[in-house]
Motif scaffolding. Structure first.
Motif: not given
Length: 308
Positions: A184-188
């Protein structure tokens, strides 16, 4: 009211390449689901979803679909008035097919001629993909229709080229040291702008050449090796694919992933690739030794999707 669940999808191979006629391989991902529900619209989420469906129904009303694939829009709009919403935990902008699941759910419920996914012929698959492409174009410009098709079929799909797709069986997942996993990159990520960058790059002859001669070759070889369960050729081509993306898809790689991407290439402990259009959301990881990769990727949220 029966509520079939529609799973998210993962494009294992083929991101961007499928725009240029490479092969692709996609899998349903049951960790995330979406389904149509009726309610009193008490929550903000339900209200918002209901309003979005109302707007979308107007778009669908003006869509000219082939006879076999027509939708009962008046029934759809009646249900919207009754409080229809799409109850989904599929994250948006993560490359796992949030709009695809919605399109699949609407088609399943409001198509005039009911189809049975298991019995769909290759020709019908091709036509259905076109129909889904038109339905999904509402959400992010031009759509290939692949995402809704996977969500609807709920089966692994091999994208043979721009026109043809087929159902395919993949080797069963079993508890081994190796794994395919999501980070999960943690950003959309926004699909539109990323695809725009890709088309800008396609204007240069050098990029077009390397995409056709290198990226598509590695990509198709990965699919072939994965389906045959040949791990050594798979990882050899994965490394080439990962190096290529690191050099040519820099804008699509979330910044907080750069170093981890490079570390995988330098140590050969794991290889990373884009999951969908990139820019954020999930990144795919492949490793022969998940314990080792997990340690090296400390601090990132990870989910294993396949073991071998």
């Amino acid at each position: 009211m029966t509520n079939p669940l529609f799973y998210a999808k993962i494009l294992l191979f083929g991101e961007y390449g499928i725009i240029e006629d490479s092969q692709g391989l996609t899998l349903p991902y049951s960790f995330y689901t979406g389904t149509m529900k009726l309610s009193d619209l008490d929550s903000e989420f339900e209200k918002k979803s209901n309003v979005s469906l109302q707007k979308y129904s107007e778009y669908l009303k003006n869509l000219e679909l082939p006879e076999n694939f027509k939708l009962n829009i008046s029934a759809f709009q009646k249900d919207i008035k009754k409080g229809l919403f799409f109850d989904s935990n599929i994250p948006q902008g993560y490359g796992v097919g949030s709009s695809g699941a919605l399109v699949a759910a609407i088609f399943e419920r409001y198509s005039v001629n009911k189809l049975v996914p298991e019995n769909i012929s290759k020709d019908d698959l091709k036509n259905l993909k076109k129909v889904f492409g038109e339905m999904e174009s509402y959400f992010h410009g031009k759509s290939s229709g692949i995402d809704p098709l996977i969500c609807y079929m709920n089966l692994p799909i091999l994208i043979e080229n721009k026109e043809n797709v087929d159902k395919v069986s993949i080797p069963a997942s079993h508890e081994g040291k190796g794994a395919i996993f999501l980070i999960d990159s943690g950003m959309t990520g926004e699909t539109g702008p990323m695809v725009q960058i890709f088309f800008e790059k396609m204007k240069t002859e050098g990029f077009r050449k390397t995409l056709k001669e290198e990226f598509i070759r590695y990509n198709n070889a990965c699919i072939d090796a994965f389906l045959k369960k040949e791990m050594n050729p798979l990882f050899k081509n994965l490394k080439n694919l990962s190096v290529w993306a690191y050099e040519h898809f820099k804008p699509m790689i979330p910044q907080n992933i750069y170093n981890a991407w490079k570390k995988g290439l330098d140590t050969n402990a794991y290889y990373l690739k884009l999951c969908g259009s990139g820019g954020g959301g999930y990144i795919l990881g492949f490793t022969k030794d998940y314990k080792k990769a997990e340690k090296m990727l400390e601090g990132f949220h990870k989910e294993v999707i396949y073991r071998f």
